[in-house]
Structures are given as structure tokens and as C-alpha cells.
Design an enzyme around this catalytic site. Sequence first.
Site, mmCIF file in Angstrom:
data_model
loop_
_atom_site.group_PDB
_atom_site.id
_atom_site.type_symbol
_atom_site.label_atom_id
_atom_site.label_comp_id
_atom_site.label_asym_id
_atom_site.label_seq_id
_atom_site.Cartn_x
_atom_site.Cartn_y
_atom_site.Cartn_z
ATOM 1 C CD GLU A 184 74.655 41.128 -2.469
ATOM 2 O OE1 GLU A 184 74.715 42.016 -1.397
ATOM 3 O OE2 GLU A 184 74.335 41.535 -3.522
ATOM 4 C CG HIS A 206 77.291 45.387 -5.407
ATOM 5 N ND1 HIS A 206 77.569 44.225 -5.314
ATOM 6 C CD2 HIS A 206 76.103 45.586 -4.829
ATOM 7 C CE1 HIS A 206 77.031 43.486 -4.453
ATOM 8 N NE2 HIS A 206 76.047 44.200 -3.957
ATOM 9 C CG HIS A 252 76.099 46.173 0.256
ATOM 10 N ND1 HIS A 252 77.038 44.863 0.655
ATOM 11 C CD2 HIS A 252 75.344 46.092 -0.577
ATOM 12 C CE1 HIS A 252 76.248 44.073 -0.046
ATOM 13 N NE2 HIS A 252 75.316 44.611 -0.776
ATOM 14 C CD GLU A 253 72.992 48.150 -2.806
ATOM 15 O OE1 GLU A 253 72.930 47.836 -3.877
ATOM 16 O OE2 GLU A 253 72.506 47.390 -2.313
#
EC number: 3.4.24.84
Length: 475
Positions: free
Chosen positions: A415, A339, A335-336
Site C-alpha cells: 500500500e 499495484h 494508487h490502484e
Amino acid sequence: MGMWASLDAMWEMSAEKRIFGAVLLFSWTVYLWETFLARRQRRIYKTTTHVPLELGQIMDSETFEKSRLYQLDKSTFSFWSGLYSEIEGTLILLFGGIPYLWRLSGRFCDYAGFGPEYEITQSLVFLLLATLFSALTGLPWSLYNTFVIEEKHGFNQQTLGFFMKDAIKKFIVTQCILLPVSSLLLYIIKIGGDYFFIYAWLFTLVVSLVLVTIYADYIAPLFDKFTPLPEGKLKQEIEVMAKSIDFPLTKVYVVQGSKRSSHSNAYFYGFFKNKRIVLFDTLLEEYSVLNKDIQEESGMEPCNDGEGDSEEIKAKVKNKKQGCKNEEVLAVLGHELGHWKLGHTVKNIIISQMNSFLCFFLFAVLIGRKELFVAFGFYDSQPTLIGLLIIFQFIFSLYNEVLSFCLTVLSRRFEFQADAFAKKLGKAKDLYSALIKLNKDNLGFPVSDWLFSMWHYSHPPLLERLQALKNSKQD
């Protein structure tokens, strides 16, 4: 008629009084709006006492009640600290606290042999006194939050001595950065001529990039211990995942956040080909020191003779463990890294710098308006630092509120996109379970008032994120 008469009366005031009145009016309007939103959310905390049907599979009643009480206490604390802050700010404005502090700074400079012509020196003394005042008045609230609320709900890991040492260290480090940067910024504004706002913006851009670059290597280690993630399966899998998306990973660190709090986190930093990943030890189930003494703290000693209820006890101990398994940690990092891959970091930097440039441009337009200074008690001088304070903090307050809301909406969109990226990496199932665990470990309350959520939550509510992951999880 009464309302229009009041507006007419206000318009007939001098420009200085209108400015001052508008600042106070807007400040209290924002406070009342925030209080209204908090009251709506607090009603949710009070009335939602049982696990909703849609949460039955992901949250047990004990954790639900713990998170409800934790958020209720935080809401109460936020109300009183917010009320104090608003009253304090209003009194400072009404009784001329800002011009008084400026005059006091001037007297200190006079004692040291610096006259009125040393405006930058006086500005630095003003900043030092202002931040010291803020630190001292905020200290009781910080102590209460740490040693009453966080302690009560099992998050605080600090001693009073560690807390005070940390607070002093933070203040000193802040001054070591704030004062030199402020003095250079003021100097640039002074000598920059008609286009000083361009040079000031470029200076703040360089400073922000430098601080982001050196923070984790030189500033953060002053407060927390960073160690390289030991060689092993987790590190290998992180490196493989980073390589698969061309993330230029150079190092992976574990930060000992557990000496301060049991809240967990993970982030990456660095520019160009020098990226580093930082994992809080509280995020890692097998590394968290908070898991080592679970059996002793709970009073449960598993039997070694294979008899009795040792299996049940082991299950309870396992359920109490904090952090995520390796597969879940990889999903969180997916997920990070999403970004980064999707350009969210760069987009945020661009938005921030566009906003910074606009603010400096408007500052250049407004700085010559004497009525702004008179409105806040500066009748005989127009210090540049005071102009920055008045314009950026007070005059831009409405713009800042609108911008903050827009960035919150954008953040939620980012997100969801990062979650979708993790799904493409095949991490949907593990991210699903990781989000549940992190929500449990941090006692997040999964039920939100829609208006409070829309205004405040930079991350989507848990149920919305899980629903977006659900289909892929089932595939």
C-alpha cells in the site's frame, strides 16, 4: 508442577485425543488473543473522545464522533458474533456435529438410491447441508449488522426484501460454483495416484484464474448493475493515465453500489491485454445517487433570490456530499494502477499458489493418517472431503494464522509503495485529499492501538499514509 503434570497427562492420552484437544486449545487461544486485541482497540474508541491535535486539520469533531460511535458499535457486534461463532464451533466438535452431518448425508443418498460407494455424491450432499446450516445460523447476525448497525450509521440502502432476495441468490450462485468444482477436485484426488497433489493444485489454479476472469463479467452483474462510464472528461483522463503507464485498459465501468450500501470502492480486473476498471458510484461525487437528494433529506433549500444565508446553506450541502472529485478519483486509480505496475497483483498470485501447492503436498502426506479421522469421530471411514476439512481447517490452523499475519505485513508494504507510485504520477495532493474524504465517507476511525493495527490492518493507518504523502503534497 501443576502445569507439567497437565502436559504429561495430555501426552499420555491417545494420539486421537491429543489431536482433538490441541485443535480446541488452539482455537480458543486464537479467540482469546483476538479478544485481547479487540479490547485494546475498544479502549481507544472509548477514551479518545476529542480530535487529537495532529488530526485537527483533516477531521472535524462531528465526523470524528460519528466514526468513533460507528466503530464502537462494530466492535461490540464483532465481540458477540465472534463469541457465538467460537461456541458454535466448539459444540459442533464436542458433540460430533461433523460425523453426524456426514451420516445424515449418507441417509439422504440412500433414499435416492446411492450407496456408500458413491462417496463424491455423499460429499456434495454434505457440502450442501453444511453451507445451508452456516447460512441459516449466520442470517440473524447478518440481518442485525445490516439493519441495525449499518442502518443506524447511515450506510444501509437495502430493504428487507432486497436483502433476502440477495441472500438467496448468493446461496444459489455459491452452490452452482462450489458443488461442481468440489466434485471435480475430489475425483482428481481419487484417481491422481501418488502425485495427485500436483494435479489437484493445477486444477485449483485453473479454477481460481477462471473465476477471477469471469467474476466481474458474469457473476457480479447478477447482484449489481454495471454500466460503462459515460464519455466525458473523467473517462478521457482515466484512459490517458492508463496509457501513460502502459496499462492495457479496455473498459471502465460504474457499478451501482449505492442500492446496497453507501460505502465506496474501486478495483481493476482481467488478465493480459484485457483489463477493466470498476468504480463504485458512491466513489464519484458527480455520479453518486446519494448526493441527489441531500438538500431534501437535510431540509435545506438554497435561496434563489441571492439574499439571506443561501451561500452558507450551499456550503453545508457541499460539505455533506459523498465521494471524490474527478482529480481525486484519478489519484485513487493511480494508487490502484500502482499495484499493477509494481507487480503486486502477480506477486500475490504467486504467493497464493505457492501456499496452495504446499498445503496440497502436506495434505498428501497426512491424508493416510487414520488417527486424524478418528480424532473427529470417523472410526470406520476416511472420506476425502472430510480429510480436506480436517487438515486444511484444523490441522493447518496455526500455519494459517502465521501466514495471515505475514500477508498483512506485506499488504501494508504494498500500500505504501502504491501511494508512492501515485506520487510519481503527480497525484500526491489529490490522493491526500481523497484519503481524507474516503475515511470520512466510510466513517473510518483514524486512531488505532499499535498492536491491533499491526495484527489486523492490511492497509496502513490514515495518519501514516498522509504523513508519507505530506512532503510531496507541499512541494
